[in-house]
Design an enzyme around this catalytic site. Sequence first.
Site, mmCIF file in Angstrom:
data_model
loop_
_atom_site.group_PDB
_atom_site.id
_atom_site.type_symbol
_atom_site.label_atom_id
_atom_site.label_comp_id
_atom_site.label_asym_id
_atom_site.label_seq_id
_atom_site.Cartn_x
_atom_site.Cartn_y
_atom_site.Cartn_z
ATOM 1 N N HIS A 172 8.559 11.790 -5.843
ATOM 2 C CA HIS A 172 9.466 12.811 -5.314
ATOM 3 C C HIS A 172 8.899 14.204 -5.620
ATOM 4 O O HIS A 172 8.170 14.385 -6.589
ATOM 5 C CB HIS A 172 10.846 12.698 -5.961
ATOM 6 C CG HIS A 172 11.577 11.445 -5.625
ATOM 7 N ND1 HIS A 172 12.198 11.251 -4.412
ATOM 8 C CD2 HIS A 172 11.791 10.308 -6.352
ATOM 9 C CE1 HIS A 172 12.773 10.056 -4.406
ATOM 10 N NE2 HIS A 172 12.537 9.463 -5.566
ATOM 11 N N CYS B 22 9.359 7.275 -1.931
ATOM 12 C CA CYS B 22 10.041 6.339 -2.827
ATOM 13 C C CYS B 22 10.655 5.168 -2.061
ATOM 14 O O CYS B 22 9.948 4.296 -1.589
ATOM 15 C CB CYS B 22 11.057 7.065 -3.690
ATOM 16 S SG CYS B 22 11.559 6.084 -5.138
#
Length: 462
Positions: free
Chosen positions: A407, A327
């Site tokens: 994630h 991310c």
Amino acid sequence: MHSLSIFGTSSDAGKSTLAFALTYLLHKEGIRVAPFKAQNVSNNARVCDRGGEIAEPQHFAAEAIGLETRSDFNPVLLKSGRESKATLIVNGAAIKEQDVREYYADLDRLKPVVKSAFERLKEEFELVVAEGAGSPVELNLMDKDLSNIYVAQTFRTKIVLVADIEKGGVFASVWGVYNLLPQELQKNVIGVVINKFRGDMSLFDEGRRIIEKRFGLKVLGVVPYRSFNLGFEDSQSLLNYSQAKKAPKIRVAVIAYPHMSNFTDFEPLIADKEVYVEFIRGSARLQGYDMVVLPGSKRTISDLQWMKSEGLFDEVLGFKKSIVAICGGYQMAFEAIEDPEGIEDHKGSKEAGLGIVEGSILFEGEKVVTKGVYELFGEKVSGYEIHNGHSKKLSTQKKHFYGTFVHGLFESDAIRQKLFGRIDPTYRGYDFKRYKSEEIEAFARHIQSHLDWTYLKEALSE
């Protein structure tokens, strides 16, 4: 049945883990129960099954008992932003970034949000386990408190106080919190849990007598310390992780920049007996590690600048072994990051990235909040995305570099086997899903074995 509030006599007393354990145990008794926290302050959030994002502890507690996750479990979430600002997330959706003073000034507008969420849960469940926040008796802030006093008064919950004996001053903290509570709430306190006890339990026999005889409070239990490396709420919780590994095969450095987020990404690594994890919080040489991880970030440009100031930017550039970027960390790996509208940083901010991935990241107002099954590095991975930085490249694999917006990467046994097997062919791996299930059960039963469980259930049924 009465719903239950878990109040801490200090910060990090163990409210989240006790609330989770009680939710789990009541569910196992056949009671329809739901987790709840009116307002959370955390950069560690998850995407819900029903959409939107909530803080990790309530998502974790709900998932542990097989509930479909939803924003009602945590209707108000604050994520720290630049300077004194925070991003306000209401019912799972980001509303705006505002100054903390502005947030407190608007607090009355959020009370109906909390009330509606709690009432929806009560219509569906027999009881709600409501985790408090910090101390419930910060006298200058009690009228601005959504998670403790407001919930307990509005819904007439029973209350359990949890006190951290590790910090010292446990008697003063129990006595002080109880006696500073509004009188109508004192009547609803069913007892106190003394948490994180170390050593000979009999040494607290006199302490139990003092609390019960002199304070007039039932001691529901004295719980010995037991590490629990799951469901981290915040960076302070992360500091409590435990690694007892005799001969790890692989050393992993996680760059823990100031605004690191979604650090539950590393729970599978902390639990892995073959992997040693170290969080790098300042200037350091990385040559002694087998893998470097760039985690998520709430303020990507600011954290990228921090890496440069600490010399870690150049260290990562010169690192010739495995790099995994997730991310915010993945966004740092592009040639540049641009934030023209000041979504995450100051308006017009732009910063050169590591240049491992071609192209730029552009911050936009439309936030990506989604979950699903992704095809990553040749494997199917269940994960989620929470980010304002945009690129068409969901993931990138280049030589020893693996980057993705997703994630939950390390929760995949296949991904860990692939990444660590390339570092050390003798790496065997383990079943993370099974570990998580067994650890949840063991921790909850540990809590139960040191509580007067019958008394607690009867108090909730009165």
